[in-house]
Design a protein around this motif. Structure first.
Motif, PDB file in Angstrom:
ATOM      1  N   ALA A  85       1.879   8.829  -8.895  1.00 26.26           N
ATOM      2  CA  ALA A  85       2.787   7.692  -8.910  1.00 26.26           C
ATOM      3  C   ALA A  85       3.472   7.534  -7.556  1.00 26.26           C
ATOM      4  CB  ALA A  85       3.826   7.857 -10.019  1.00 26.26           C
ATOM      5  N   GLU A  86       3.721   8.647  -6.895  1.00 26.52           N
ATOM      6  CA  GLU A  86       4.373   8.600  -5.585  1.00 26.52           C
ATOM      7  C   GLU A  86       3.520   7.846  -4.564  1.00 26.52           C
ATOM      8  OE1 GLU A  86       7.524   9.111  -3.107  1.00 26.52           O
ATOM      9  OE2 GLU A  86       7.417   9.623  -5.228  1.00 26.52           O
ATOM     10  N   PHE A  87       2.208   7.968  -4.677  1.00 26.90           N
ATOM     11  CA  PHE A  87       1.311   7.298  -3.735  1.00 26.90           C
ATOM     12  C   PHE A  87       1.429   5.781  -3.834  1.00 26.90           C
ATOM     13  CE2 PHE A  87      -2.964   5.463  -2.882  1.00 26.90           C
ATOM     14  CZ  PHE A  87      -2.999   5.694  -1.516  1.00 26.90           C
ATOM     15  N   ARG A  88       1.846   5.280  -4.980  1.00 25.89           N
ATOM     16  CA  ARG A  88       1.921   3.832  -5.166  1.00 25.89           C
ATOM     17  C   ARG A  88       3.146   3.209  -4.504  1.00 25.89           C
ATOM     18  NH1 ARG A  88      -0.035   5.404 -10.383  1.00 25.89           N
ATOM     19  NH2 ARG A  88       2.030   5.215 -11.358  1.00 25.89           N
ATOM     20  N   ARG A  89       4.047   4.009  -3.974  1.00 24.07           N
ATOM     21  CA  ARG A  89       5.272   3.485  -3.360  1.00 24.07           C
ATOM     22  C   ARG A  89       4.988   2.913  -1.968  1.00 24.07           C
ATOM     23  NH1 ARG A  89       9.419   6.500  -2.018  1.00 24.07           N
ATOM     24  NH2 ARG A  89      10.870   4.805  -2.394  1.00 24.07           N
ATOM     25  N   THR A  90       5.222   1.627  -1.822  1.00 23.10           N
ATOM     26  CA  THR A  90       4.962   0.934  -0.563  1.00 23.10           C
ATOM     27  C   THR A  90       5.871   1.425   0.560  1.00 23.10           C
ATOM     28  OG1 THR A  90       4.324  -1.023  -1.833  1.00 23.10           O
ATOM     29  CG2 THR A  90       4.792  -1.355   0.488  1.00 23.10           C
TER      30      THR A  90
END
Length: 322
Positions: free
Chosen positions: A54-59
């Motif tokens: 989920a952290e990877f999805r943070r722009t």
């Protein structure tokens, strides 16, 4: 003489800084919320299509990492491949997740070896994606070897500093820990950019990245102080307050009563600690000469003057960016 950091004049300056910083941030936000340039290449999609983090999805990671690329380019005058961007994003997500797993394991007992943390499922999937992405450009062996070497050289010392600084320690001890943590994290960002692009070493640029990590951690710790103390975690501001006995007692009483402690509280109740804290912060900030690299710190600084920011739940970050 302790300075009024929330005086009307200071607040007007802060407002102007907020407006200028928002204007500088806008192109990054538009680019990475619409075009997503780091994530749209075939190599990026192939390396991350199975990534569940989920952290990877943070722009926000993409925006900060482009600032790092721009700052590196400005500090060195070297050409930098845009493909470097996702390598930085994946590294920052890796470090963020590694830090979370490390803290979880530490609270259950002695901290595990770094390879044990890397092998946990949440961390391992990001390490694998990073390795796959670097391999697509023929940079995996050199960069992963550098990361492993950094862990092997510094991890045991880092664990020792964490143990020494936890639960409240002298400022000098906490500062040494931050040098091994946030300072080294941003120094490693510099190394990844350099190695990915095949550049020779640039000590001045490397130092500026280290200083970004240090100043960012200072700016982060003023917001995190209450939660860090409650969790028994090291905190730069708390360790500074402990050196001023009168202001330490005021702070302890306020925390015991559950008072909201924000920038305005510090300015009214512990002004000398706050002045010392900002003096340390800007000692690092002023060494960051590349304005595009400094933008990441300006964002953190501006947030301190937003009351909404102080009401927002904290996200733990190794680079001082909420």
């Amino acid at each position: 003489m302790c300075q009024p950091y929330t005086s009307p004049a200071m607040m007007r300056q802060a407002r102007m800084l907020q407006l200028r910083t928002a204007w500088r941030l806008l192109p990054y936000a538009l680019r990475h919320t619409t075009h997503k340039p780091f994530r749209s290449t075939p190599q990026a999609r192939n390396a991350t299509d199975q990534l569940q983090s989920a952290e990877f999805r943070r722009t926000a990671h993409d925006m900060y990492c482009e600032m790092f690329l721009d700052g590196y380019r400005q500090a060195t005058s070297y050409r930098v491949s845009r493909d470097t961007g996702l390598a930085l994003v994946l590294f920052m997500v890796f470090i963020f997740t590694f830090d979370q797993e490390f803290e979880h394991a530490r609270r259950l007992g002695d901290p595990p070896g770094y390879q044990s943390v890397i092998d946990t499922p949440r961390v391992a999937e990001i390490w694998t994606a990073l390795a796959d992405y670097l391999r697509a450009f023929g940079r995996d062996e050199e960069i992963l070897a550098h990361l492993r070497s950094t862990f092997a050289k510094h991890y045991d010392d880092y664990c020792g500093y964490v143990a020494e600084a936890s639960g409240g320690a002298e400022f000098a001890v906490t500062l040494r820990l931050v040098e091994r943590d946030s300072g080294m994290t941003l120094r490693t960002v510099y190394e990844i950019i350099r190695l990915f692009n095949g550049h020779r070493s640039h000590p001045g640029c490397a130092r500026q990245f280290f200083d970004v990590g240090m100043a960012g951690k200072f700016l982060d710790d003023i917001r995190d102080m209450v939660d860090d103390v409650a969790a028994g975690d090291p905190n730069l501001l708390y360790s500074l307050a402990a050196e001023n006995h009168r202001e330490r007692d005021v702070l302890e009483a306020a925390m015991e009563k559950g008072e909201p402690i924000d920038l305005w509280w510090w300015a009214n109740n512990c002004p000398c600690t706050l002045e010392s804290f900002f003096a340390h912060t800007f000692r690092y900030y002023d060494q960051v000469l590349a304005t595009k690299l400094r933008l990441s710190l300006d964002i953190c600084h501006c947030l301190l003057y937003s009351r909404r920011y102080w009401r927002t739940p904290i996200r733990r970050s190794p680079i001082g960016a909420q």
